[in-house]
Scaffold this active site. Structure first.
Site, PDB file in Angstrom:
ATOM      1  N   ASP A   1      77.392  85.678 -25.834  1.00 64.10           N
ATOM      2  CA  ASP A   1      77.875  85.110 -24.569  1.00 64.10           C
ATOM      3  C   ASP A   1      76.709  84.593 -23.731  1.00 64.10           C
ATOM      4  O   ASP A   1      76.545  84.959 -22.575  1.00 64.10           O
ATOM      5  CB  ASP A   1      78.673  86.183 -23.820  1.00 64.10           C
ATOM      6  CG  ASP A   1      79.423  85.614 -22.619  1.00 64.10           C
ATOM      7  OD1 ASP A   1      79.878  84.461 -22.703  1.00 64.10           O
ATOM      8  OD2 ASP A   1      79.533  86.335 -21.610  1.00 64.10           O
TER       9      ASP A   1
ATOM     10  N   ASP B   1      76.033  97.584 -27.751  1.00 62.15           N
ATOM     11  CA  ASP B   1      75.098  98.702 -27.579  1.00 62.15           C
ATOM     12  C   ASP B   1      75.729 100.040 -27.943  1.00 62.15           C
ATOM     13  O   ASP B   1      75.121 101.090 -27.763  1.00 62.15           O
ATOM     14  CB  ASP B   1      74.555  98.750 -26.148  1.00 62.15           C
ATOM     15  CG  ASP B   1      75.653  98.785 -25.107  1.00 62.15           C
ATOM     16  OD1 ASP B   1      76.834  98.604 -25.465  1.00 62.15           O
ATOM     17  OD2 ASP B   1      75.339  99.005 -23.921  1.00 62.15           O
TER      18      ASP B   1
ATOM     19  N   ASP C   1      89.389  95.692 -19.851  1.00 65.48           N
ATOM     20  CA  ASP C   1      89.900  96.423 -21.015  1.00 65.48           C
ATOM     21  C   ASP C   1      91.156  97.220 -20.673  1.00 65.48           C
ATOM     22  O   ASP C   1      92.015  97.442 -21.533  1.00 65.48           O
ATOM     23  CB  ASP C   1      88.829  97.340 -21.595  1.00 65.48           C
ATOM     24  CG  ASP C   1      88.152  98.215 -20.548  1.00 65.48           C
ATOM     25  OD1 ASP C   1      88.396  98.019 -19.337  1.00 65.48           O
ATOM     26  OD2 ASP C   1      87.359  99.099 -20.936  1.00 65.48           O
TER      27      ASP C   1
END
Length: 939
Positions: free
Chosen positions: A42, A94, A182
């Site tokens: 991104d 990550d 989310d």
């Protein structure tokens, strides 16, 4: 190939070069390998894209995309539009995916036909690991209610597996918000899902970075971010209300028991969402009030008051009592009020080095404990970041020395408890919170937090600190141990201010003496959950211990002896014993291979019978009359003596022939000149098995099958299924036919077999014999009793005088389907071979059994009776029942009529196509061809 991908893993990537390779490696290490990874960069400005491209070049399953920076939501949507998997998983760049995560989630999804799988989520940092309790609660549930309140506390993506059909059919995508995007996606899926299941494995490892690892603590929390957060949660509330309304519409009477239950659930569930919303506002925003700007506090306070009215009063009271440090029983305190009414005073002395000051301040202001003040020696503010200098909760101490500063702080501190920072002592986000709750919840004067050492790229234990904090020395009767003198710092101690004053406690210029005195005079409690991170080492803690002190020489032994009492130590010992056993076994086999010769012979291994070979193995054995052969035929488990003999034959035979699993192939790597021939005991390809069966342990399955040089199958068409099931190249699969079918196609053999049967069962001669051959049933990989649904008495009465039904169960079904009752035209016939019954019968009734392949060779009709078809757990290679020949029945009441129709019919539609597709290589010469292959390996 693309259309057969089982899982698409979606990974948005933005400036995570330090962690990305580890994340991608965790995917490559999966025991499940039928996946694609859609990586979307991104607009990273670091080396993330280069790392992505490297993986794409090395592994075709990894696909990299690059686009301009538009946020994580658009990156995920971009990948979703290009996903091909049956299921979708998400992993951030990550975070990590445990080795068996995909396998466990996919297996659970297929076993339960679930649309969403929820596993455990583990948070890890440099200092510790912990599992989120709500994910743990959900993970043990076989079926999860979509209104289960634990879901509200686990709306993250990483620990879940989503059906792509669910996502696409409901047109679910991520919304372009900067916070909690989310939550909207997850709950959109949850409320549309018909089946949600828990998975007991850890399926995601969420990396929690310390303040010095992530973004700058001075990055402010803006009004825009908070408004995005509110939008996300209010959207979740709307989704929940819509879902509950849809459920209410399906109930005819709102005043019925079910209707009243749903109305209560609506009130309770909506209250729970608002409770989670308020808790999140407090945790994500109010607790970080020192990083807020644009007067976000005012909006926070307004929203909490607004949402409070939707929370059940009892739940609100529990929330207030569980967060004493926030003082929610009165109006929310703004920053200026917190500065005047702090609960903890943090004192920073000149003993803290200048180069350590900024990171120490970052650690303090990154806390999730807002009610604190910082008292700092004026001499230490010279190079202090302007961000901190302007804080209203920062006050100066005029004292010239560190000792004077501590004593001045006791007089000036506004907090109820004080912690003194003499050297680098970094806090985790919840360290002060834990210490404050501990000191206020019991009648103690001081709380001591364990410390750990900050290494170059890791946080490690300090032996002296470990000794002081072993379980034994945290108990009330043992806590005043002489080993406390090893903890000679005051920077890990939170002390009540009024106790310091009442004891007229004066700090000296020797902190180790102050620490010793605190331990001696004050009541204390030790905690270890959120350790303080320091740059001190054992050498620093031992510096002021007398050189001949017993403590100095015994602490390592004491730590070792106390550690041996723990379950962790016992677990490590067990793991070490297993590893050592495996290592010794490997070395032993390496020695045997070095000294033992390989004989030019064939070793037949079978676990299907004791003492003699059966079916395929027997047919091939007899087709090799002039070849030296040895046999091992014994059902599991095997004795130690049997294993020794078996290993000798396995290691010294040129060709190994097996007709089932050979678990010993997992333990021994054969020599290159040895060959393994698998003559699998089943024909065709019906139910999915081995690597294609979701309940299988993929790692074990691969170890079992990888050494096969040749697998014998019944037709060219089924080769691809066996290659996938065994995880080997398709060129190792040979369509030579199934050896045992040679006898079934031998007319003379069939005639003799019939005559022998009717001599033994003369009462059946002249009867139309129908055989019922059901297979066993499993639920969650455990055998359960098969309930046929057949009314045996009615079926018996419906049969004509010249008709009889013989029951031949699968061998592992030890119970009686007739439940001990006797009937004139229905009999158990388990003592007779299945192939003999096929030979003498006119019609077979079966379900999901592979006996249909052999029966097709007789050109006789079959009825597929499957009363549990819609609940049956196993998947099929065939389209069941469309690609089978014969009648398909699920209703027990239709079975009798179907039997009589099948007996009257002269034609069997589809049987020739079925035989060619599944049994095309079975022509009566299969054993001969397999024997020829084996002989070629012996040359």
């Amino acid at each position: 190939m693309i259309n057969n991908i089982k899982i698409s893993i979606i990974m948005p990537v933005y400036n995570v070069q330090d962690y990305l390779e580890e994340a991608l490696q965790s995917i490559q290490n999966q025991t499940f390998d039928d996946y694609e990874v859609l990586m979307v960069d991104d607009g990273s400005t670091d080396a993330s894209l280069e790392i992505m491209k490297k993986y794409s070049q090395l592994d075709t399953r990894f696909i990299s995309y690059s686009k301009e920076n538009k946020g994580v939501s658009q990156a995920r949507n971009y990948a979703l539009d290009r996903a091909h998997g049956e299921y979708v998983a998400f992993l951030d760049g990550d975070d990590l995916m445990p080795k068996r995560a995909l396998e466990a989630m996919y297996r659970t999804a297929k076993e339960h036909k679930a649309e969403i799988i929820i596993g455990k989520m583990q948070e890890f940092s440099l200092a510790k690991k912990s599992i989120y309790q709500h994910t743990k609660n959900l993970s043990v549930k076989k079926q999860i209610d979509k209104y289960d309140e634990d879901i509200l506390w686990t709306m993250m993506l990483g620990n879940k597996l989503y059906s792509r059909n669910l996502i696409e059919e409901n047109k679910i995508r991520f919304e372009s918000v900067k916070f909690s995007e989310d939550a909207i996606f997850t709950m959109s899926c949850i409320f549309k899902s018909k089946m949600i299941c828990g998975c007991s494995k850890i399926t995601n490892q969420y990396r929690k970075r310390f303040c010095w690892e992530g973004r700058s603590v001075t990055q402010m929390i803006s009004r825009e971010l908070f408004e995005d957060f509110l939008y996300s949660y209010e959207k979740v509330i709307t989704l929940a209300k819509d879902s509950l309304s849809r459920d209410m519409e399906e109930i005819a009477d709102f005043n019925s028991g079910l209707g009243l239950q749903l109305q209560y659930k609506k009130i309770s569930y909506v209250s729970a969402i608002y409770e989670k919303l308020v808790k999140s506002i407090l945790d994500q925003f109010y607790r970080q009030i020192w990083k807020e700007n644009e007067n976000v506090f005012k909006l926070i306070a307004e929203k909490i008051q607004e949402y409070k009215q939707y929370i059940i009063p009892e739940k609100w009271d529990n929330l207030v009592s569980g967060l004493p440090e926030l003082r929610l029983n009165r109006p929310l305190l703004k920053a200026e009020q917190l500065a005047k009414q702090p609960l903890i005073s943090i004192v920073i002395t000149e003993n803290l080095k200048f180069r350590e000051l900024d990171i120490m301040m970052d650690s303090i202001y990154n806390q999730l404990f807002p009610a604190f003040e910082v008292l700092i020696q004026k001499s230490r503010t010279k190079n202090l970041n302007i961000f901190y200098k302007e804080k209203c909760n920062l006050r100066l101490l005029e004292a010239k020395t560190a000792t004077e500063a501590k004593n001045e702080a006791v007089k000036k501190a506004r907090g109820t408890a004080i912690i003194f920072i003499d050297h680098l002592a970094l806090f985790e986000k919840n360290t002060l919170n834990k210490m404050y709750k501990a000191i206020m919840s019991s009648d103690i004067d001081m709380v001591v937090m364990k410390m750990k050492h900050l290494g170059e790229n890791e946080v490690i234990n300090i032996d002296t600190q470990e000794v002081v904090n072993v379980l034994r020395y945290r108990q009330p009767l043992k806590k005043k141990t002489t080993y406390n003198k090893l903890d000679n710092t005051i920077s890990n101690k939170l002390i009540k201010k009024n106790v310091l004053k009442s004891h007229n406690f004066l700090f000296t210029d020797k902190p180790w003496k102050d620490s010793k005195k605190l331990y001696r005079e004050f009541q204390f409690k030790k905690i270890i959950d959120n350790p303080i991170i320091t740059n001190l080492t054992d050498r620093d803690f031992l510096k002021h211990i007398f050189i001949f002190s017993p403590v100095r020489f015994s602490y390592k032994f004491k730590y070792s002896s106390e550690f041996k009492r723990t379950k962790l130590y016992q677990k490590q010992c067990l793991e070490n014993r297993i590893k050592m056993k495996q290592k010794r076994k490997k070395q032993f086999f390496a020695f045997l291979k070095a000294v033992l010769p390989v004989f030019n012979r064939v070793f037949f291994y079978s676990i299907r019978n004791d003492g003699a070979l059966l079916e395929n193995s027997a047919a091939v054995y007899h087709a090799l009359p002039d070849v030296k052969k040895v046999i091992f035929a014994s059902r599991l488990p095997h004795t130690k003596k049997e294993k020794i003999g078996m290993y000798f034959k396995l290691l010294t035979s040129r060709v190994i022939v097996t007709d089932d699993y050979c678990k010993y192939l997992r333990e021994v790597e054969l020599r290159p000149k040895q060959k393994v021939v698998q003559i699998w005991h089943a024909c065709g390809a019906f139910k999915k098995f081995s690597l294609d069966y979701p309940s299988s342990d993929r790692f074990t399955e691969k170890l079992t099958h990888y050494q096969y040089d040749t697998v014998i199958v019944s037709s060219e068409n089924v080769k691809k299924y066996y290659a996938g099931a065994f995880g080997i190249p398709i060129d190792r699969i040979k369509a030579l036919g199934v050896p045992r079918t040679d006898n079934l196609l031998d007319q003379i053999n069939n005639k003799n077999d019939k005559e022998q049967f009717f001599r033994k069962f003369s009462e059946l001669k002249g009867k139309k014999i129908i055989i019922f051959c059901p297979t066993f049933r499993e639920v969650n990989n455990k055998q359960v009793k098969y309930k046929t649904g057949i009314n045996w008495r009615e079926l018996n009465n419906s049969l004509q005088d010249d008709e009889v039904l013989l029951i031949k169960k699968h061998p592992i079904m030890k119970y009686d389907l007739l439940e001990g009752k006797k009937y004139s035209k229905i009999k158990n016939m388990n003592e007779v071979s299945t192939y003999t019954l096929m030979n003498v019968s006119k019609l077979m009734i079966t379900d999901y059994s592979s006996v249909i392949f052999e029966y097709a060779l007789y050109n006789k009709p079959v009825i597929f009776y499957c009363p549990d078809f819609y609940d049956y757990e196993r998947d099929f290679y065939l389209k069941f029942p469309q690609e089978l020949f014969g009648n398909f029945v699920t209703d027990p009441s239709l079975l009798t009529e179907t039997i009589h129709q099948a007996l009257k019919g002269n034609q069997i539609p589809g049987i020739e196509e079925f035989k060619e597709k599944m049994m095309g290589s079975c022509d009566g010469h299969s054993a001969e061809r397999v024997a020829g292959l084996i002989k070629s390996y012996l040359k």
